[in-house]
Design an enzyme around this catalytic site. Structure first.
Site, PDB file in Angstrom:
ATOM      1  N   LYS A  80      12.851 -10.689  76.558  1.00  0.00           N
ATOM      2  CA  LYS A  80      11.530 -10.954  77.146  1.00  0.00           C
ATOM      3  C   LYS A  80      10.943 -12.232  76.551  1.00  0.00           C
ATOM      4  O   LYS A  80      10.490 -13.115  77.273  1.00  0.00           O
ATOM      5  CB  LYS A  80      10.637  -9.736  76.843  1.00  0.00           C
ATOM      6  CG  LYS A  80       9.321  -9.709  77.557  1.00  0.00           C
ATOM      7  CD  LYS A  80       8.830  -8.273  77.723  1.00  0.00           C
ATOM      8  CE  LYS A  80       8.210  -7.683  76.468  1.00  0.00           C
ATOM      9  NZ  LYS A  80       6.882  -8.241  76.169  1.00  0.00           N
ATOM     10  N   ARG A  98       9.605 -18.157  77.254  1.00  0.00           N
ATOM     11  CA  ARG A  98       9.631 -19.522  76.711  1.00  0.00           C
ATOM     12  C   ARG A  98      10.403 -20.467  77.621  1.00  0.00           C
ATOM     13  O   ARG A  98       9.967 -21.596  77.879  1.00  0.00           O
ATOM     14  CB  ARG A  98      10.230 -19.505  75.299  1.00  0.00           C
ATOM     15  CG  ARG A  98       9.262 -18.894  74.265  1.00  0.00           C
ATOM     16  CD  ARG A  98       9.986 -18.302  73.088  1.00  0.00           C
ATOM     17  NE  ARG A  98       9.103 -17.930  71.987  1.00  0.00           N
ATOM     18  CZ  ARG A  98       8.443 -16.760  71.910  1.00  0.00           C
ATOM     19  NH1 ARG A  98       8.547 -15.855  72.885  1.00  0.00           N
ATOM     20  NH2 ARG A  98       7.675 -16.491  70.869  1.00  0.00           N
ATOM     21  N   GLY A 125       0.843  -9.988  76.799  1.00  0.00           N
ATOM     22  CA  GLY A 125       0.176 -10.704  75.719  1.00  0.00           C
ATOM     23  C   GLY A 125       0.861 -12.031  75.431  1.00  0.00           C
ATOM     24  O   GLY A 125       0.214 -13.036  75.139  1.00  0.00           O
ATOM     25  N   SER A 176       1.974 -14.205  63.617  1.00  0.00           N
ATOM     26  CA  SER A 176       2.102 -13.990  65.063  1.00  0.00           C
ATOM     27  C   SER A 176       2.924 -15.108  65.684  1.00  0.00           C
ATOM     28  O   SER A 176       2.519 -16.275  65.661  1.00  0.00           O
ATOM     29  CB  SER A 176       0.720 -13.956  65.722  1.00  0.00           C
ATOM     30  OG  SER A 176       0.859 -14.101  67.126  1.00  0.00           O
ATOM     31  N   GLN A 227       3.409 -15.413  68.827  1.00  0.00           N
ATOM     32  CA  GLN A 227       2.723 -15.863  70.046  1.00  0.00           C
ATOM     33  C   GLN A 227       1.728 -16.969  69.714  1.00  0.00           C
ATOM     34  O   GLN A 227       1.648 -17.979  70.416  1.00  0.00           O
ATOM     35  CB  GLN A 227       1.998 -14.684  70.702  1.00  0.00           C
ATOM     36  CG  GLN A 227       2.938 -13.628  71.237  1.00  0.00           C
ATOM     37  CD  GLN A 227       2.210 -12.359  71.654  1.00  0.00           C
ATOM     38  OE1 GLN A 227       1.003 -12.212  71.440  1.00  0.00           O
ATOM     39  NE2 GLN A 227       2.941 -11.440  72.251  1.00  0.00           N
ATOM     40  N   ASP A 249       7.655  -4.259  67.288  1.00  0.00           N
ATOM     41  CA  ASP A 249       7.879  -3.702  68.641  1.00  0.00           C
ATOM     42  C   ASP A 249       8.807  -2.487  68.612  1.00  0.00           C
ATOM     43  O   ASP A 249       8.888  -1.741  69.587  1.00  0.00           O
ATOM     44  CB  ASP A 249       8.487  -4.769  69.560  1.00  0.00           C
ATOM     45  CG  ASP A 249       7.507  -5.895  69.858  1.00  0.00           C
ATOM     46  OD1 ASP A 249       6.290  -5.723  69.608  1.00  0.00           O
ATOM     47  OD2 ASP A 249       7.953  -6.951  70.340  1.00  0.00           O
ATOM     48  N   LYS A 252      -1.651  -3.717  70.237  1.00  0.00           N
ATOM     49  CA  LYS A 252      -0.549  -3.980  71.180  1.00  0.00           C
ATOM     50  C   LYS A 252      -0.952  -3.438  72.562  1.00  0.00           C
ATOM     51  O   LYS A 252      -2.133  -3.220  72.818  1.00  0.00           O
ATOM     52  CB  LYS A 252       0.738  -3.355  70.651  1.00  0.00           C
ATOM     53  CG  LYS A 252       1.264  -4.049  69.393  1.00  0.00           C
ATOM     54  CD  LYS A 252       1.699  -5.470  69.679  1.00  0.00           C
ATOM     55  CE  LYS A 252       2.198  -6.199  68.444  1.00  0.00           C
ATOM     56  NZ  LYS A 252       2.506  -7.602  68.723  1.00  0.00           N
TER      57      LYS A 252
HETATM   58  C1  S3P Z   1       6.239 -11.831  70.726  1.00  0.00           C
HETATM   59  C2  S3P Z   1       5.725 -11.766  69.450  1.00  0.00           C
HETATM   60  C3  S3P Z   1       5.242 -10.510  68.856  1.00  0.00           C
HETATM   61  C4  S3P Z   1       5.739  -9.301  69.622  1.00  0.00           C
HETATM   62  C5  S3P Z   1       5.562  -9.460  71.099  1.00  0.00           C
HETATM   63  C6  S3P Z   1       6.347 -10.655  71.591  1.00  0.00           C
HETATM   64  C7  S3P Z   1       6.720 -13.139  71.219  1.00  0.00           C
HETATM   65  O1  S3P Z   1       3.825 -10.476  68.897  1.00  0.00           O
HETATM   66  O2  S3P Z   1       5.095  -8.134  69.164  1.00  0.00           O
HETATM   67  O3  S3P Z   1       6.004  -8.299  71.792  1.00  0.00           O
HETATM   68  O4  S3P Z   1       7.425 -13.189  72.249  1.00  0.00           O
HETATM   69  O5  S3P Z   1       6.408 -14.148  70.595  1.00  0.00           O
HETATM   70  P1  S3P Z   1       2.876 -11.273  67.861  1.00  0.00           P
HETATM   71  O6  S3P Z   1       2.866 -12.696  68.255  1.00  0.00           O
HETATM   72  O7  S3P Z   1       1.523 -10.648  68.004  1.00  0.00           O
HETATM   73  O8  S3P Z   1       3.474 -11.059  66.511  1.00  0.00           O
END
Ligand code: S3P
Length: 440
Positions: A27, A32, A101, A174, A176, A326, A353
């Protein structure tokens, strides 16, 4: 909601598991490559793109900004006609991140740098998720972003002419947020550096390099220099999703004689920590094949439960919790069949989450007869439990639905998962695969 979204699934106990499983493309990597492919100068071709709804939300957002995408969702073949770093068009409607998210936070890094206005929102779960963590650094770079109270979506971006590079230390680890800052950094003047309290997944860094961006890296520090002139389009096969594989890895570890093989799984060291934890618990894990795919390691994994006795209980804390955030829903299920149970520490992020996963896990384990201890930043799950079949509330959260479908394999009597189809957020083929490998 449509009929299929609220459909339940009934799952019975299994004697054992056997077969070969190839989970969808990762995912995080799919998001990306969809974003960078859209910004590249030419055509990017992706195979094994995630079949999950989240990654298709990202493609839809890019399409709303004028990117032409051809998609064979079932085959996972995606052709993206990149418009170039400065070729996006002003969206004529609100961008819809759906349940994702990753989509809303990472796209924020791109939207913050555009010379046009935009608004991004998502579903009810997204409306509750904290965005201040991504808004704050982007404002420091010179972006202009409005949000609802408490920094909640929808997020409103005003046009900007330029951004400034910054050095930013993430208060909470994080990937993200790190990624959003690096994406904005491609458009900013000078160097943009992100420092992390703990290392997080590095798919953005690896993908940026493949698209031709120079990325400088330390262990917990990463920099890009802007403005970047151009991204080179890619042909790439996305590695399988280790967080989707985790459901079957844990299921395999629950049964002594399982013969389960997981194919083409990302073994990126920031994502493969589950294998260390399962080995530590006494599961038998073998890597049958390994290759490098554009910096990402990919391999085939064979799993089965311990040769004799129960799995051993263990504690997750600090860096392991960050890496396995996760996977905690399914690990909490696995904990119930271990000898001394599991302690999940430093896991406050679970509360923000797709659902409050501490509440969702504790609620459903209790429904199955397991008394766990809920803490502000984690939980403790006892071992040597006999699970009772129950009605499971998925809380609309894909990983909760799938984790408790795995619990059902060990439960006495039938288990009914409510709103089971939310699994399609990341793994639409999950239940069919489960029924194929479950030996009854
Ligand atoms: C993700 C980063 C994680 C993960 C999310 C996917 C990503 O979150 O829990 O399911 O693809 O960069 P955080 O950025 O909040 O750590």
């Amino acid at each position: 909601m449509t009929q299929t979204q609220v459909a339940t699934r009934t799952i019975l106990a299994a004697r054992n598991l056997s077969g070969t499983v190839a989970p969808p493309g990762d995912k995080g990597i799919s998001h990306r490559y969809a974003m960078l492919g859209s910004l590249a100068a030419g055509v990017t071709k992706l195979t094994h793109y995630s079949s999950g709804a989240d990654c298709h939300s990202t493609l839809a957002c890019m399409q709303t900004m004028g990117v032409r995408v051809e998609s064979d969702r079932e085959k996972g073949e995606i052709t993206i006609h990149g418009v170039g770093l400065r070729g996006l068009q002003a969206p004529q409607r609100v961008l819809d991140a759906g349940n994702s998210g990753t989509a809303i936070r990472m796209l924020s890094g791109i939207l913050a740098a555009q010379p046009f206005a935009s608004v991004i929102a998502g579903d009810e779960s997204i409306a509750r998720r904290p965005m201040a963590r991504v808004i704050k650094p982007l404002l420091e770079m010179g972006a202009n972003i409005g949000a609802e109270e408490g920094g909640r979506p929808p997020l409103r971006f005003s046009p900007v002419t330029s951004l400034q590079g910054i050095t930013y230390t993430l208060p909470v680890a994080s990937a993200q947020v790190k990624s959003a800052i690096l994406l904005a950094g491609m458009y900013a003047q000078g160097e943009t550096t992100v420092e992390e309290p703990q290392p997080t997944r590095d798919h953005t860094e690896l993908a940026l390099r493949n698209f031709g961006v120079e990325v400088r890296r330390g262990r917990q520090r990463v920099s890009v220099s802007g403005p970047v002139a151009e991204l080179q389009p890619q042909e790439y096969r996305i590695p399988g999703d280790p967080s989707s594989a985790a459901f079957f890895l844990c299921a395999g570890a629950m049964f002594a004689g399982s013969e389960l093989v997981l194919q083409e799984i990302s073994l990126n060291p920031t994502r493969a920590v589950l294998l260390d934890v399962l080995r530590r618990m006494g599961a038998q894990i073998e890597i049958l094949h390994i290759e490098d795919r554009g910096g990402e390691l990919v391999g085939t994994i064979q799993v089965s439960g311990p040769a004799r006795g129960r799995l051993r209980g263990t504690t997750l804390a600090g860096q392991e919790t960050v890496a396995l955030i996760d996977e905690i829903p399914v690990l909490s299920v696995l904990a119930t069949v271990s000898d001394s149970g599991m302690d999940f520490q430093d896991a406050a992020e679970l509360r923000v989450k797709e659902s409050d996963r501490i509440v969702s896990i504790v609620h459903n384990l209790r429904a199955m007869g397991v008394e766990c201890e809920e803490r502000r930043d984690g939980l403790r799950v006892p071992g040597e439990q006999t699970l009772r079949g129950a009605r499971i509330n998925s809380f609309g959260d894909h990983r909760i639905a799938m984790a408790f479908a795995i619990a059902a394999l060990k439960a006495q009597g039938e288990t009914v998962i409510e709103d089971a189809e939310c699994a399609s957020i990341s793994y639409p083929e999950f239940y069919d695969t489960l029924e194929r490998i479950a030996q009854r």
